[in-house]
Scaffold this active site. Structure first.
Site, PDB file in Angstrom:
ATOM      1  N   ARG A  45     -50.750  28.640 -41.979  1.00  0.00           N
ATOM      2  CA  ARG A  45     -50.237  29.669 -41.052  1.00  0.00           C
ATOM      3  C   ARG A  45     -50.921  31.011 -41.275  1.00  0.00           C
ATOM      4  O   ARG A  45     -51.240  31.713 -40.317  1.00  0.00           O
ATOM      5  CB  ARG A  45     -48.712  29.811 -41.184  1.00  0.00           C
ATOM      6  CG  ARG A  45     -48.112  30.623 -40.075  1.00  0.00           C
ATOM      7  CD  ARG A  45     -46.624  30.362 -39.850  1.00  0.00           C
ATOM      8  NE  ARG A  45     -46.254  30.779 -38.506  1.00  0.00           N
ATOM      9  CZ  ARG A  45     -45.418  31.803 -38.267  1.00  0.00           C
ATOM     10  NH1 ARG A  45     -44.860  32.464 -39.283  1.00  0.00           N
ATOM     11  NH2 ARG A  45     -45.134  32.126 -37.012  1.00  0.00           N
ATOM     12  N   HIS A  49     -52.850  32.974 -38.494  1.00  0.00           N
ATOM     13  CA  HIS A  49     -52.434  34.310 -38.070  1.00  0.00           C
ATOM     14  C   HIS A  49     -53.510  35.365 -38.325  1.00  0.00           C
ATOM     15  O   HIS A  49     -53.618  36.343 -37.587  1.00  0.00           O
ATOM     16  CB  HIS A  49     -51.097  34.680 -38.730  1.00  0.00           C
ATOM     17  CG  HIS A  49     -49.918  34.123 -37.984  1.00  0.00           C
ATOM     18  ND1 HIS A  49     -48.657  34.652 -38.052  1.00  0.00           N
ATOM     19  CD2 HIS A  49     -49.832  33.081 -37.123  1.00  0.00           C
ATOM     20  CE1 HIS A  49     -47.836  33.975 -37.267  1.00  0.00           C
ATOM     21  NE2 HIS A  49     -48.529  33.000 -36.699  1.00  0.00           N
ATOM     22  N   TRP A 188     -34.457  19.852 -40.529  1.00  0.00           N
ATOM     23  CA  TRP A 188     -33.716  19.684 -41.781  1.00  0.00           C
ATOM     24  C   TRP A 188     -34.156  18.375 -42.427  1.00  0.00           C
ATOM     25  O   TRP A 188     -33.986  18.181 -43.614  1.00  0.00           O
ATOM     26  CB  TRP A 188     -32.216  19.637 -41.493  1.00  0.00           C
ATOM     27  CG  TRP A 188     -31.823  20.792 -40.620  1.00  0.00           C
ATOM     28  CD1 TRP A 188     -31.421  22.025 -40.991  1.00  0.00           C
ATOM     29  CD2 TRP A 188     -31.886  20.829 -39.166  1.00  0.00           C
ATOM     30  NE1 TRP A 188     -31.227  22.823 -39.887  1.00  0.00           N
ATOM     31  CE2 TRP A 188     -31.491  22.127 -38.761  1.00  0.00           C
ATOM     32  CE3 TRP A 188     -32.235  19.899 -38.205  1.00  0.00           C
ATOM     33  CZ2 TRP A 188     -31.443  22.513 -37.429  1.00  0.00           C
ATOM     34  CZ3 TRP A 188     -32.189  20.293 -36.876  1.00  0.00           C
ATOM     35  CH2 TRP A 188     -31.779  21.591 -36.494  1.00  0.00           C
TER      36      TRP A 188
HETATM   37  C1  HEM Z   1     -47.803  28.638 -28.979  1.00  0.00           C
HETATM   38  C2  HEM Z   1     -48.360  28.826 -30.203  1.00  0.00           C
HETATM   39  C3  HEM Z   1     -47.512  28.914 -31.442  1.00  0.00           C
HETATM   40  C4  HEM Z   1     -46.255  29.414 -31.610  1.00  0.00           C
HETATM   41  C5  HEM Z   1     -45.340  30.070 -30.571  1.00  0.00           C
HETATM   42  C6  HEM Z   1     -45.905  29.211 -33.014  1.00  0.00           C
HETATM   43  C7  HEM Z   1     -44.681  29.600 -33.587  1.00  0.00           C
HETATM   44  C8  HEM Z   1     -44.287  29.277 -34.872  1.00  0.00           C
HETATM   45  C9  HEM Z   1     -43.016  29.632 -35.451  1.00  0.00           C
HETATM   46  C10 HEM Z   1     -41.916  30.423 -34.750  1.00  0.00           C
HETATM   47  C11 HEM Z   1     -42.995  29.122 -36.716  1.00  0.00           C
HETATM   48  C12 HEM Z   1     -41.855  29.234 -37.743  1.00  0.00           C
HETATM   49  C13 HEM Z   1     -42.152  30.351 -38.735  1.00  0.00           C
HETATM   50  C14 HEM Z   1     -41.000  30.445 -39.743  1.00  0.00           C
HETATM   51  O1  HEM Z   1     -39.843  30.511 -39.261  1.00  0.00           O
HETATM   52  O2  HEM Z   1     -41.260  30.429 -40.961  1.00  0.00           O
HETATM   53  C15 HEM Z   1     -44.242  28.449 -36.929  1.00  0.00           C
HETATM   54  C16 HEM Z   1     -44.577  27.783 -38.103  1.00  0.00           C
HETATM   55  C17 HEM Z   1     -45.829  27.212 -38.336  1.00  0.00           C
HETATM   56  N1  HEM Z   1     -46.934  27.284 -37.506  1.00  0.00           N
HETATM   57 FE1  HEM Z   1     -46.902  27.854 -35.572  1.00  0.00          FE
HETATM   58  N2  HEM Z   1     -46.937  28.593 -33.671  1.00  0.00           N
HETATM   59  C18 HEM Z   1     -47.941  28.410 -32.756  1.00  0.00           C
HETATM   60  C19 HEM Z   1     -49.198  27.866 -33.012  1.00  0.00           C
HETATM   61  C20 HEM Z   1     -49.642  27.455 -34.259  1.00  0.00           C
HETATM   62  C21 HEM Z   1     -51.028  27.113 -34.574  1.00  0.00           C
HETATM   63  C22 HEM Z   1     -52.203  27.191 -33.586  1.00  0.00           C
HETATM   64  C23 HEM Z   1     -51.051  26.738 -35.901  1.00  0.00           C
HETATM   65  C24 HEM Z   1     -52.204  26.304 -36.774  1.00  0.00           C
HETATM   66  C25 HEM Z   1     -53.346  25.800 -36.311  1.00  0.00           C
HETATM   67  C26 HEM Z   1     -49.673  26.849 -36.389  1.00  0.00           C
HETATM   68  C27 HEM Z   1     -49.269  26.507 -37.667  1.00  0.00           C
HETATM   69  C28 HEM Z   1     -47.969  26.657 -38.147  1.00  0.00           C
HETATM   70  C29 HEM Z   1     -47.515  26.110 -39.429  1.00  0.00           C
HETATM   71  C30 HEM Z   1     -48.341  25.310 -40.433  1.00  0.00           C
HETATM   72  C31 HEM Z   1     -46.161  26.460 -39.547  1.00  0.00           C
HETATM   73  C32 HEM Z   1     -45.197  26.118 -40.696  1.00  0.00           C
HETATM   74  C33 HEM Z   1     -45.102  27.289 -41.639  1.00  0.00           C
HETATM   75  C34 HEM Z   1     -44.035  27.087 -42.721  1.00  0.00           C
HETATM   76  O3  HEM Z   1     -43.692  25.916 -43.018  1.00  0.00           O
HETATM   77  O4  HEM Z   1     -43.556  28.100 -43.268  1.00  0.00           O
HETATM   78  N3  HEM Z   1     -48.839  27.283 -35.373  1.00  0.00           N
HETATM   79  N4  HEM Z   1     -45.018  28.551 -35.790  1.00  0.00           N
END
Ligand code: HEM
Ligand SMILES: Nc1cccc2nccn12
Length: 289
Positions: A45, A49, A188
Site C-alpha cells: 500500500r 500510495h 474478519w
Molecule cells: C479504486 C482504487 C482503490 C481504492 C478506493 C482503495 C481503497 C482502499 C482502502 C479504503 C483500504 C483500507 C485501508 C485501511 O483501512 O487500512 C485499502 C487497503 C489496501 N489497498 Fe487499496 N484501494 C484502491 C486501489 C489499490 C491498488 C491499486 C493497490 C495496489 C496495487 C491497493 C492495495 C491495497 C492493499 C495491499 C491494502 C491492504 C492494506 C492493509 O492490509 O493494511 N489498493 N485500499
C-alpha cells in the site's frame, strides 16, 4: 516536469538484492503484525500510495521524489495506517542510506508481492529524493465510495486502461480494511498475506449484502465474513470491468501477468528511465536457500 531516473553507478543488482533480503527477512521476523497478517500488505500500500499521487495532466506527483517521507504526505487521511510501514522501513533505510526513499518505498512494494508468492515484479532504481516543498497536496488518492465511472476516470489520470485498472485492484487480495484507518472494516475471516486471484473469485461468488458498518459507511459484506468496498463492487457493475473480473477469477496466471505489468507501470509513473537500463528481477528468499 518529467523526472529522469539517475541510477547509482556504484550499485549493482547484488546491492539491491541485499535490501530486498533485509525487507523480506524483517517481514518473516515480524509475522505477528495485524493479527498475523504481517507487514506485506501495508508495504504494497505504501508503494502504491507513493506512486498514486501522479497526475499525467501536469506531470506532478508519483514515486520519484520520495515525498511520502514528509509529514504533509504521510499525514494525508488517505495514508492513515501507513506510518507503520514507514517505521518498518526506517531501520532498512538506516542500514542502506545510499538508497533513495522513492526507490526504497517501491522496492518494498516489490519485495512484499514476491514474498507473498505473487508474480515477479521487474524493478528499476534511479528515483531521486526531492525537497519537502515538492510534496504534492493531499487528496490525490482514490475514494472508496466511487462507482465504476469514478474508478475508470480516476485511473485515467495515470493513463491506465480497463485491464490495468482491474488487475491493479486485485491487490486487494492482500491485507484488510481497518475502521480506524479508512472507516471500512473487514474481512474478519482469513485476511490474506498470500497473493492470489481470490479477490476476483470472492467478488464473483460470494453472496454480497450492502450494509452500514460501525462507522456508518456502506460496504458489502458476505456470510463468510468477507467485505468489499463500494469501489471494489463497482468492478461487477460495469460490463467491461466484469469481463476482466471473470477472466482473472478463472485464470490466476493471466491475473499475475497483467498485475505485474500494471504494477511496474504504477511504480514508474512519471519517471523516464534511460533506454539501456535493464530492470532487475529479484530472487525470493526461498529461491536463495
Ligand atoms: C479504486 C482504487 C482503490 C481504492 C478506493 C482503495 C481503497 C482502499 C482502502 C479504503 C483500504 C483500507 C485501508 C485501511 O483501512 O487500512 C485499502 C487497503 C489496501 N489497498 Fe487499496 N484501494 C484502491 C486501489 C489499490 C491498488 C491499486 C493497490 C495496489 C496495487 C491497493 C492495495 C491495497 C492493499 C495491499 C491494502 C491492504 C492494506 C492493509 O492490509 O493494511 N489498493 N485500499
Ligand atoms: N483486503 C482488502 C483490502 C482493501 C480492500 C478490500 N476489498 C476486499 C478485500 N480488501
Amino acid at each position: 516536469g518529467l523526472n529522469v531516473a539517475i541510477p547509482n553507478k556504484s550499485k549493482s543488482i547484488k546491492d539491491y538484492q541485499n535490501v530486498y533480503n533485509d525487507i523480506a527477512e524483517k517481514i518473516r521476523e515480524e509475522d505477528e503484525f495485524d493479527n498475523y497478517i504481517g507487514y506485506g500488505p501495508i508495504l504494497v500500500r505504501i508503494a502504491w500510495h507513493s506512486s498514486g499521487t501522479f497526475d499525467k495532466n501536469n506531470m506532478t506527483g508519483g514515486s520519484f521524489g520520495g515525498t511520502m517521507r514528509f509529514k504533509k504526505e504521510i499525514n494525508d487521511p488517505s495514508n492513515a495506517g501507513l506510518k507503520q510501514a514507514d517505521e518498518f522501513l526506517a531501520p532498512i533505510y538506516k542500514k542502506h542510506s545510499w538508497i533513495s526513499h522513492g526507490d526504497l518505498y517501491t522496492l518494498a512494494g516489490v519485495t512484499a508481492v514476491q514474498e507473498a508468492q505473487g508474480p515477479k515484479i521487474p524493478w528499476r532504481p534511479g528515483r531521486v529524493d526531492q525537497p519537502e516543498n515538492t510534496t504534492p497536496e493531499n487528496g490525490r488518492l482514490p475514494d472508496a465510495t466511487g462507482d465504476s465511472s469514478y474508478v475508470r476516470n480516476y485511473f485515467g489520470r495515470f493513463g491506465f486502461n480497463d485491464t490495468e485498472i482491474v488487475a491493479l485492484i486485485g491487490a486487494h487480495c492482500l491485507g484488510k480494511t481497518h475502521l480506524e484507518n479508512s472507516g471500512f472494516e473487514g474481512p474478519w475471516g482469513a485476511a490474506s498475506n498470500v497473493f492470489s486471484n481470490e479477490f476476483f473469485v470472492n467478488l464473483l461468488n460470494e453472496n454480497w449484502k450492502l450494509q452500514k458498518n460501525a462507522a456508518g459507511n456502506e460496504q458489502y459484506d458476505s456470510p463468510k465474513g468477507y467485505m468489499m468496498l463500494p469501489a471494489d463492487f463497482a468492478l461487477r457493475q460495469d460490463n467491461k470491468f466484469l469481463k476482466l473480473v471473470k477472466a482473472y477469477a478463472n485464470d490466476q496466471d493471466l491475473f499475475f501477468n497483467d498485475f505485474a505489468k500494471a504494477y511496474v507501470k504504477l511504480l514508474e509513473s512519471g519517471i523516464h528511465f534511460p533506454a539501456d537500463q535493464k530492470p532487475f528481477i529479484f530472487k525470493t528468499l526461498d529461491e536463495q536457500e
